[in-house]
Design an enzyme around this catalytic site. Structure first.
Site, PDB file in Angstrom:
ATOM      1  N   LYS A 170      37.064  64.916 -20.271  1.00 44.34           N
ATOM      2  CA  LYS A 170      37.329  63.483 -20.472  1.00 44.34           C
ATOM      3  C   LYS A 170      35.975  62.793 -20.620  1.00 44.34           C
ATOM      4  O   LYS A 170      35.297  62.499 -19.643  1.00 44.34           O
ATOM      5  CB  LYS A 170      38.074  62.937 -19.246  1.00 44.34           C
ATOM      6  CG  LYS A 170      38.960  61.747 -19.490  1.00 44.34           C
ATOM      7  CD  LYS A 170      38.356  60.456 -19.848  1.00 44.34           C
ATOM      8  CE  LYS A 170      37.482  59.613 -19.028  1.00 44.34           C
ATOM      9  NZ  LYS A 170      36.879  58.528 -19.823  1.00 44.34           N
ATOM     10  N   GLY A 223      28.473  59.891 -13.218  1.00 42.12           N
ATOM     11  CA  GLY A 223      28.719  58.476 -13.502  1.00 42.12           C
ATOM     12  C   GLY A 223      28.321  57.615 -12.323  1.00 42.12           C
ATOM     13  O   GLY A 223      27.384  57.939 -11.590  1.00 42.12           O
ATOM     14  N   GLU A 245      27.461  63.795  -9.692  1.00 43.57           N
ATOM     15  CA  GLU A 245      26.108  63.316  -9.988  1.00 43.57           C
ATOM     16  C   GLU A 245      26.219  61.825 -10.235  1.00 43.57           C
ATOM     17  O   GLU A 245      26.901  61.403 -11.181  1.00 43.57           O
ATOM     18  CB  GLU A 245      25.525  64.010 -11.231  1.00 43.57           C
ATOM     19  CG  GLU A 245      25.159  65.452 -11.021  1.00 43.57           C
ATOM     20  CD  GLU A 245      24.144  65.682  -9.911  1.00 43.57           C
ATOM     21  OE1 GLU A 245      23.425  64.739  -9.525  1.00 43.57           O
ATOM     22  OE2 GLU A 245      24.099  66.816  -9.416  1.00 43.57           O
ATOM     23  N   CYS A 279      19.845  58.357 -15.134  1.00 49.78           N
ATOM     24  CA  CYS A 279      19.901  58.345 -13.668  1.00 49.78           C
ATOM     25  C   CYS A 279      18.580  58.854 -13.093  1.00 49.78           C
ATOM     26  O   CYS A 279      18.310  58.648 -11.921  1.00 49.78           O
ATOM     27  CB  CYS A 279      21.084  59.159 -13.161  1.00 49.78           C
ATOM     28  SG  CYS A 279      21.101  60.824 -13.769  1.00 49.78           S
ATOM     29  N   GLU A 378      21.003  50.413  -8.210  1.00 53.23           N
ATOM     30  CA  GLU A 378      20.701  50.949  -9.542  1.00 53.23           C
ATOM     31  C   GLU A 378      21.061  49.906 -10.604  1.00 53.23           C
ATOM     32  O   GLU A 378      22.172  49.381 -10.608  1.00 53.23           O
ATOM     33  CB  GLU A 378      21.509  52.231  -9.787  1.00 53.23           C
ATOM     34  CG  GLU A 378      21.142  52.882 -11.101  1.00 53.23           C
ATOM     35  CD  GLU A 378      21.874  54.193 -11.343  1.00 53.23           C
ATOM     36  OE1 GLU A 378      23.095  54.226 -11.163  1.00 53.23           O
ATOM     37  OE2 GLU A 378      21.205  55.171 -11.728  1.00 53.23           O
TER      38      GLU A 378
HETATM   39  N1  LIG Z   1      24.176  58.773 -13.028  1.00 55.30           N
HETATM   40  C1  LIG Z   1      24.484  58.647 -14.292  1.00 55.30           C
HETATM   41  O1  LIG Z   1      24.160  59.501 -15.100  1.00 55.30           O
HETATM   42  C2  LIG Z   1      25.238  57.481 -14.736  1.00 55.30           C
HETATM   43  C3  LIG Z   1      25.383  56.389 -13.939  1.00 55.30           C
HETATM   44  N2  LIG Z   1      26.076  55.335 -14.387  1.00 55.30           N
HETATM   45  C4  LIG Z   1      26.175  54.171 -13.530  1.00 55.30           C
HETATM   46  O2  LIG Z   1      27.480  53.673 -13.599  1.00 55.30           O
HETATM   47  C5  LIG Z   1      27.483  52.311 -14.044  1.00 55.30           C
HETATM   48  C6  LIG Z   1      28.718  52.007 -14.833  1.00 55.30           C
HETATM   49  O3  LIG Z   1      28.894  52.941 -15.872  1.00 55.30           O
HETATM   50  P1  LIG Z   1      30.310  53.480 -16.216  1.00 55.30           P
HETATM   51  O4  LIG Z   1      30.274  54.170 -17.504  1.00 55.30           O
HETATM   52  O5  LIG Z   1      31.304  52.377 -16.103  1.00 55.30           O
HETATM   53  O6  LIG Z   1      30.480  54.570 -15.060  1.00 55.30           O
HETATM   54  P2  LIG Z   1      31.822  55.133 -14.532  1.00 55.30           P
HETATM   55  O7  LIG Z   1      31.574  55.834 -13.277  1.00 55.30           O
HETATM   56  O8  LIG Z   1      32.861  54.086 -14.560  1.00 55.30           O
HETATM   57  O9  LIG Z   1      32.217  56.181 -15.677  1.00 55.30           O
HETATM   58  C7  LIG Z   1      31.890  57.553 -15.669  1.00 55.30           C
HETATM   59  C8  LIG Z   1      33.114  58.344 -16.136  1.00 55.30           C
HETATM   60  O10 LIG Z   1      34.175  58.213 -15.182  1.00 55.30           O
HETATM   61  C9  LIG Z   1      35.351  57.783 -15.832  1.00 55.30           C
HETATM   62  N3  LIG Z   1      36.217  57.044 -14.917  1.00 55.30           N
HETATM   63  C10 LIG Z   1      36.274  55.715 -14.676  1.00 55.30           C
HETATM   64  N4  LIG Z   1      37.248  55.435 -13.783  1.00 55.30           N
HETATM   65  C11 LIG Z   1      37.816  56.606 -13.434  1.00 55.30           C
HETATM   66  C12 LIG Z   1      38.865  56.966 -12.560  1.00 55.30           C
HETATM   67  N5  LIG Z   1      39.556  56.086 -11.853  1.00 55.30           N
HETATM   68  N6  LIG Z   1      39.203  58.258 -12.458  1.00 55.30           N
HETATM   69  C13 LIG Z   1      38.521  59.199 -13.150  1.00 55.30           C
HETATM   70  N7  LIG Z   1      37.534  58.908 -14.025  1.00 55.30           N
HETATM   71  C14 LIG Z   1      37.168  57.633 -14.153  1.00 55.30           C
HETATM   72  C15 LIG Z   1      34.823  56.959 -16.961  1.00 55.30           C
HETATM   73  O11 LIG Z   1      35.808  56.709 -17.915  1.00 55.30           O
HETATM   74  P3  LIG Z   1      35.677  55.520 -19.008  1.00 55.30           P
HETATM   75  O12 LIG Z   1      34.328  54.966 -18.951  1.00 55.30           O
HETATM   76  O13 LIG Z   1      35.952  56.238 -20.233  1.00 55.30           O
HETATM   77  O14 LIG Z   1      36.744  54.547 -18.675  1.00 55.30           O
HETATM   78  C16 LIG Z   1      33.690  57.834 -17.447  1.00 55.30           C
HETATM   79  O15 LIG Z   1      34.178  58.896 -18.219  1.00 55.30           O
HETATM   80  C17 LIG Z   1      26.188  52.196 -14.801  1.00 55.30           C
HETATM   81  O16 LIG Z   1      25.760  50.893 -14.894  1.00 55.30           O
HETATM   82  C18 LIG Z   1      25.283  53.066 -13.956  1.00 55.30           C
HETATM   83  O17 LIG Z   1      24.831  52.353 -12.849  1.00 55.30           O
HETATM   84  C19 LIG Z   1      26.670  55.346 -15.614  1.00 55.30           C
HETATM   85  C20 LIG Z   1      26.532  56.396 -16.448  1.00 55.30           C
HETATM   86  C21 LIG Z   1      25.790  57.551 -16.068  1.00 55.30           C
HETATM   87  O1  LIG Z   2      16.424  62.817 -17.378  1.00 56.18           O
HETATM   88  C1  LIG Z   2      17.148  63.667 -17.843  1.00 56.18           C
HETATM   89  O2  LIG Z   2      16.739  64.493 -18.669  1.00 56.18           O
HETATM   90  C2  LIG Z   2      18.589  63.754 -17.430  1.00 56.18           C
HETATM   91  C3  LIG Z   2      19.103  62.444 -16.964  1.00 56.18           C
HETATM   92  C4  LIG Z   2      20.541  62.449 -16.671  1.00 56.18           C
HETATM   93  O3  LIG Z   2      21.144  63.457 -16.559  1.00 56.18           O
HETATM   94  C5  LIG Z   2      21.279  61.202 -16.513  1.00 56.18           C
HETATM   95  O4  LIG Z   2      20.720  60.143 -16.667  1.00 56.18           O
HETATM   96  O5  LIG Z   2      22.491  61.284 -16.260  1.00 56.18           O
END
Ligand SMILES: NC(=O)C1=CN([C@@H]2O[C@H](COP(=O)(O)OP(=O)(O)OC[C@H]3O[C@@H](n4cnc5c(N)ncnc54)[C@H](OP(=O)(O)O)[C@@H]3O)[C@@H](O)[C@H]2O)C=CC1
Ligand SMILES: O=C(O)CCC(=O)C(=O)O
Length: 476
Positions: A170, A223, A245, A279, A378
């Site tokens: 997903k 996420g 993560e 991240c 963050e």
């Molecule tokens: N550590 C990292 O690599 C990341 C961190 N983030 C952080 O998250 C914040 C928001 O980003 P966002 O994309 O909204 O992150 P989310 O945690 O909402 O999304 C990550 C994934 O989880 C899915 N998801 C959302 N709700 C659910 C649920 N109830 N059950 C299962 N899966 C779910 C999302 O689906 P969908 O989005 O398709 O609805 C997406 O595929 C950013 O501003 C940042 O701070 C975001 C991206 C990466």
């Molecule tokens: O810095 C990288 O190469 C990986 C970063 C990462 O995995 C992320 O932001 O989710």
């Protein structure tokens, strides 16, 4: 139209989503089918049906399939990198680099399929042999974010398949294009129907269906912290294994003895490149007093000179923010930082270019305090905060004073401080004189504290999550 991929078939969903280019929102990259909970369940059923046979397949079959996938990704890295940059907004060289990384990951795990080890020990009981083997977990649900639309799916899909699991992916709703392109390649790699399934659509429905279904034995998630906690709760409730993560608030220490150019380049790259949407980005820059004025001035000059623009323009160094909501989050934290008394050195304003996009000039704040809200949470954008430190010991204490623990960096020419920091940084990854962001694909990735839960991703350590250990006692 880009359909879902379930049980070896391409299927329509009840809705379509336009995939928009954040560099120019008039550009619709494509229309992508969205699944609902019922289609997610159908994908899980297909994966469950395919799991027993795939779990017993020859590692050579799995290695060959993964190698073919990796080769095609690498051969098409420019085309797929352009697509990635168009949908996510990182610059084209960054997009191509990410796609190449995805290809390399598939090729790495092709070989790992052949290297899965067991152990044989003498039993404490005479005449009995003890054998420890690793078996696939079964159906794994992979939930991925928008910021690495090719590499993060790759580093979950490749080990899952290599070790004999079946997959339901997903991807983030915002960036379905790269995941769909990966799926199209995987669909031609010779995997049996149901081994790999793609369900695009909103996390609240499609992702939630993966969390709630007892047939999904393991969930790997990248996420936000909030969604990660939801994943953990759902998994614990029904006894599924999980791997999370989540965010980071990564420190980079700059000591008085640092090479100024090395420090400025390291911080510039990890704070602002990929629009700070990593991240692993450095967002708390902890600088010793002796070098502080020179460092802030040099970093400010470098940040001011960064060219923000369309991700596909070869002149661009910093692409747009991924969407309006993330831009609003970045601007909100910039306002918070100003209100908290941080000194804005440069940037921080939304840019209106010759096309409608989500452009933000990278923001550098100085004279920050680690207790300020914008230094604790963050932001996930091109915003960095410089904090003064009296000494190495003070800098180390500040760097560890965070709810997160993903990556931590130090710029120093002192072996003594570098070695001490490697041992005492409370983070899963430590970087000395290199950016905190931009990691290798063949070594473990993950953090501590609020950043991560569960076994590490990537490298040979990925086997911990994607296999389950069996101990057999045999009296021949
Ligand atoms: N550590 C990292 O690599 C990341 C961190 N983030 C952080 O998250 C914040 C928001 O980003 P966002 O994309 O909204 O992150 P989310 O945690 O909402 O999304 C990550 C994934 O989880 C899915 N998801 C959302 N709700 C659910 C649920 N109830 N059950 C299962 N899966 C779910 C999302 O689906 P969908 O989005 O398709 O609805 C997406 O595929 C950013 O501003 C940042 O701070 C975001 C991206 C990466
Ligand atoms: O810095 C990288 O190469 C990986 C970063 C990462 O995995 C992320 O932001 O989710």
């Amino acid at each position: 139209m880009h359909p879902l991929y379930i049980g070896g078939e391409w299927l329509d969903g009840p809705r379509l989503r336009d995939n928009l280019n954040p560099s120019d929102t008039r550009d619709v990259i494509g229309r992508y089918a969205q699944a609902d909970a019922a289609l997610a369940e159908r994908a899980i059923a297909a994966a469950a049906e395919a799991a027993p046979a795939w779990g017993l397949s020859s590692p050579q079959v799995r290695a060959d399939a993964l190698d073919r996938i990796g080769s095609e990704i690498l051969a098409r890295k420019e085309e797929l990198g352009t697509l990635l940059s168009r949908e996510e907004g990182k610059t084209r060289p960054e997009g191509i680099g990410e796609v190449a990384r995805a290809g390399a990951i598939f090729k790495f795990f092709a070989q790992e399929a052949l290297r899965l080890r067991g152990e044989k020990l003498a039993s404490v009981r005479p005449g009995v042999e003890v054998e420890i083997t690793r078996e696939p977990v079964g159906v794994v649900g992979l939930i991925t974010p928008w910021n690495f639309p090719a590499a993060i799916p790759a580093w979950k899909i490749a080990p899952a398949l290599a070790f004999g699991n079946t997959v339901v992916l997903k991807p983030a709703d915002l960036v379905p294009g790269s995941a769909w392109a990966l799926t199209e390649i995987i669909s031609r790699a010779g995997l049996p129907a149901g081994v790999f399934n793609l369900v695009m659509g909103p996390g609240s429905q499609v992702g939630q269906a993966l969390l709630d279904d007892r047939r999904v034995a393991a969930i790997s998630f990248t996420g936000s912290v909030g969604t990660g906690q939801r994943v953990a709760q759902a998994a614990v409730t029904r006894g599924a294994r999980f791997q999370l993560e989540m965010g980071g608030k990564n420190p980079c220490i700059v000591l008085d003895d640092a090479d100024l150019d090395v420090a400025v380049n390291s911080v510039l790259q990890s704070a602002f490149f990929s629009t700070g949407q990593r991240c692993t980005a450095s967002s708390r820059i902890i600088v010793q007093k002796g070098i502080y004025p020179r460092f802030v001035q040099a970093l400010g000059e470098a940040a001011r000179a960064l060219r923000v623009g369309d991700a596909l323009d070869p002149q661009t160094q910093i692409g747009p923010v991924v969407d309006e909501a993330q831009l609003a989050q970045d601007l909100r934290y910039i306002d918070i930082a100003k209100a908290e008394g941080a000194r804005l050195v440069c940037g921080g304003e939304r840019l209106q270019l010759d096309k409608p996009g989500f452009y933000l000039q990278p923001a550098l704040f100085a004279d920050c305090d680690n207790g300020m809200q914008h230094c604790r949470e963050e932001i996930f954008g091109p915003v960095a905060s410089v904090l003064p430190a009296d000494s190495y010991e003070h800098a180390l204490a500040l760097s560890n004073d965070t709810p997160f623990g993903l990556a931590a960096g130090i710029c120093t020419t002192s072996l003594k401080y570098a070695s001490h920091f490697k041992r005492h940084a409370q983070a899963g990854m430590v970087m000395v004189n290199v950016p905190t962001a931009g990691v290798d694909y063949h070594v473990p990735f993950g953090g501590r504290k609020g950043s991560s839960m569960g076994p590490r991703e990537q490298g040979s350590y990925a086997a911990e999550f994607y296999t389950t250990v069996k101990t057999a006692y045999v009296q021949p």
